[in-house]
Design a protein around this motif. Structure first.
Motif, PDB file in Angstrom:
ATOM      1  N   ASN A  13      24.788  -6.305  -3.934  1.00  0.00           N
ATOM      2  CA  ASN A  13      25.239  -7.041  -5.125  1.00  0.00           C
ATOM      3  C   ASN A  13      26.641  -6.618  -5.574  1.00  0.00           C
ATOM      4  O   ASN A  13      27.077  -6.965  -6.668  1.00  0.00           O
ATOM      5  CB  ASN A  13      24.240  -6.855  -6.275  1.00  0.00           C
ATOM      6  N   TYR A 230      20.060  -7.298  -4.326  1.00  0.00           N
ATOM      7  CA  TYR A 230      19.217  -8.314  -4.940  1.00  0.00           C
ATOM      8  C   TYR A 230      17.851  -8.327  -4.262  1.00  0.00           C
ATOM      9  O   TYR A 230      17.699  -7.910  -3.113  1.00  0.00           O
ATOM     10  CB  TYR A 230      19.858  -9.698  -4.802  1.00  0.00           C
ATOM     11  N   ASN A 232      14.098 -10.901  -4.348  1.00  0.00           N
ATOM     12  CA  ASN A 232      13.193 -11.893  -4.929  1.00  0.00           C
ATOM     13  C   ASN A 232      11.962 -11.229  -5.516  1.00  0.00           C
ATOM     14  O   ASN A 232      11.510 -11.568  -6.610  1.00  0.00           O
ATOM     15  CB  ASN A 232      12.749 -12.896  -3.855  1.00  0.00           C
ATOM     16  N   ALA A 235      12.797  -9.501  -8.739  1.00  0.00           N
ATOM     17  CA  ALA A 235      13.235 -10.399  -9.802  1.00  0.00           C
ATOM     18  C   ALA A 235      12.110 -11.272 -10.341  1.00  0.00           C
ATOM     19  O   ALA A 235      12.118 -11.660 -11.509  1.00  0.00           O
ATOM     20  CB  ALA A 235      14.372 -11.287  -9.301  1.00  0.00           C
ATOM     21  N   SER A 236      11.123 -11.574  -9.505  1.00  0.00           N
ATOM     22  CA  SER A 236      10.069 -12.519  -9.877  1.00  0.00           C
ATOM     23  C   SER A 236       9.254 -12.047 -11.082  1.00  0.00           C
ATOM     24  O   SER A 236       8.873 -10.876 -11.161  1.00  0.00           O
ATOM     25  CB  SER A 236       9.137 -12.727  -8.690  1.00  0.00           C
ATOM     26  N   ASN A 241       9.520  -8.335 -12.346  1.00  0.00           N
ATOM     27  CA  ASN A 241      10.104  -8.990 -13.522  1.00  0.00           C
ATOM     28  C   ASN A 241      11.428  -8.338 -13.936  1.00  0.00           C
ATOM     29  O   ASN A 241      11.630  -7.987 -15.097  1.00  0.00           O
ATOM     30  CB  ASN A 241       9.120  -8.971 -14.693  1.00  0.00           C
ATOM     31  N   PRO A 243      15.035  -9.492 -13.958  1.00  0.00           N
ATOM     32  CA  PRO A 243      15.941 -10.624 -13.772  1.00  0.00           C
ATOM     33  C   PRO A 243      17.306 -10.241 -13.215  1.00  0.00           C
ATOM     34  O   PRO A 243      17.965 -11.056 -12.565  1.00  0.00           O
ATOM     35  CB  PRO A 243      16.059 -11.238 -15.168  1.00  0.00           C
ATOM     36  N   GLU A 244      17.714  -9.000 -13.449  1.00  0.00           N
ATOM     37  CA  GLU A 244      19.009  -8.560 -12.918  1.00  0.00           C
ATOM     38  C   GLU A 244      19.012  -8.471 -11.399  1.00  0.00           C
ATOM     39  O   GLU A 244      20.079  -8.372 -10.768  1.00  0.00           O
ATOM     40  CB  GLU A 244      19.394  -7.204 -13.511  1.00  0.00           C
ATOM     41  N   LYS A 245      17.836  -8.527 -10.777  1.00  0.00           N
ATOM     42  CA  LYS A 245      17.745  -8.465  -9.317  1.00  0.00           C
ATOM     43  C   LYS A 245      17.760  -9.851  -8.672  1.00  0.00           C
ATOM     44  O   LYS A 245      17.624  -9.967  -7.447  1.00  0.00           O
ATOM     45  CB  LYS A 245      16.454  -7.743  -8.907  1.00  0.00           C
ATOM     46  N   ALA A 246      17.951 -10.910  -9.460  1.00  0.00           N
ATOM     47  CA  ALA A 246      17.971 -12.274  -8.925  1.00  0.00           C
ATOM     48  C   ALA A 246      19.317 -12.568  -8.285  1.00  0.00           C
ATOM     49  O   ALA A 246      20.362 -12.425  -8.935  1.00  0.00           O
ATOM     50  CB  ALA A 246      17.672 -13.279 -10.032  1.00  0.00           C
TER      51      ALA A 246
END
Length: 270
Positions: A13, A230, A232, A235-236, A241, A243-246
C-alpha cells in the motif's frame, strides 16, 4: 536465486491503491478522478522500481484454460497505456527483448506466481486465485514456458508473491475448491468451525509435482496481518472489519534494461 535482469514488483500500500475500482476511492470521485489517482500511484512506483509507468499489462483470465499471451515488441507497440489492453488469456509472457514492460496484477490476498527461464530470458506470470489454483494454473505457467521457448524444468526459477497466510478462513467449504484431494493439503476445518486455507501449501505441492520446487522462493508476507499490504479478508465486515485494508497491491515483474559496466581491461563491456 539467479534471475538475470528480472526485477519483481510488490507495491503493497506504499503508493496507494493500484487499480481504478470505485470501491477503493472516495465516493465523490469520478472515473476520471480515479484514473488520475491511479496514474499518480503508478508513476510513484515506476520511479522507485525503474519501469515504464504506463507500460503495465494484466491478463483478464477469461479463458481459464492455461492459455498465454506473449507481450512482444509488436504487441506492446500498439499501446500507450498497457492497462487498456484487453487480454483474455490466463498467463502473460514477457522477454528481455522488451525491457521495462511490466506484467502483473492488482491483488489483495491471492498470490501472483512468477516464473523465469534464465537461459532464454523469458518470464511468465499468473494470478493464482483459489479458483485458478484449483485449475492448476501454477503448473500451467511452467507448461507455458516449455511450450513457448522449450524451457527445461531445472532452468525455471519461481517467485510466489505476498498473499494471505494460513489463517485465511471461510465460514463454509469454498465452492472453488473442486479438487478435494488437492485441497486436503491446504484446507481444514478448525476448532473455531471455520475453514482455514493455506494457498502456499497447495502451490508448493503443485510445484513439487511439476518438479520445479527446487528453485522456488515464496514471499513470507501475510497480506492479512501485514499493515503494509491491502487485504480483502482483513477489510471485510465479515472478516477483521479493517476498512483501512481495502485496496489492491500490485505484484508483477519486468526486465531491467541491460547497462554497460566499467571494467579495468577494456573500458566498457556488456
Amino acid at each position: 536465486m539467479r534471475n538475470g535482469y528480472v526485477r519483481y514488483v510488490e507495491t503493497g500500500n506504499k503508493y496507494g491503491n493500484m487499480n481504478t475500482a470505485k470501491a477503493f476511492y472516495p465516493e465523490d470521485y469520478t472515473a476520471e478522478d480515479r484514473k488520475r489517482a491511479f496514474n499518480e500511484h503508478r508513476l510513484a512506483a515506476a520511479s522507485d522500481y525503474g519501469f515504464k509507468p504506463y507500460m503495465t499489462f494484466m491478463a483478464s483470465q477469461v479463458n481459464k484454460d492455461g492459455s498465454y499471451k506473449v507481450l512482444d515488441e509488436e504487441y506492446v507497440s500498439q499501446y500507450t497505456d498497457g492497462w487498456d489492453a484487453d487480454i483474455d488469456e490466463d498467463i502473460l509472457i514477457v522477454t528481455e527483448k522488451t525491457p521495462e514492460i511490466v506484467i502483473g496484477h492488482p491483488v489483495a490476498d491471492c498470490p501472483v506466481v512468477m516464473m523465469t527461464d534464465v537461459r532464454n530470458g523469458v518470464s511468465a506470470i499468473g494470478h493464482c486465485s483459489g479458483e485458478m489454483i484449483d485449475k492448476k494454473l501454477p503448473m500451467m505457467i511452467a507448461d507455458a514456458l516449455v511450450d513457448y521457448c522449450g524451457s527445461n524444468d531445472d532452468e525455471i526459477c519461481t517467485f510466489v508473491s505476498a498473499c494471505a497466510g494460513p489463517n485465511w478462513t471461510y465460514d463454509s467449504y469454498p465452492k472453488w475448491a473442486t479438487d478435494m484431494k488437492m485441497w486436503e493439503k491446504g484446507i481444514y476445518c478448525g476448532e473455531d468451525g471455520l475453514f482455514h486455507i493455506d494457498l502456499r501449501k497447495v502451490i508448493a505441492s503443485q510445484l513439487m509435482d511439476r518438479k520445479i520446487i527446487t528453485n522456488s522462493v515464496f514471499s513470507k508476507i501475510d497480506t492479512i496481518s501485514d499493515p503494509r499490504f491491502y487485504s480483502n479478508a482483513a477489510a471485510s465486515p465479515n472478516g477483521l472489519n479493517m476498512p483501512e485494508k481495502a485496496g489492491r497491491n500490485f505484484s508483477g515483474l519486468f526486465y531491467k534494461s541491460k547497462v554497460l559496466e566499467k571494467t579495468k581491461t577494456n573500458g566498457f563491456s556488456k
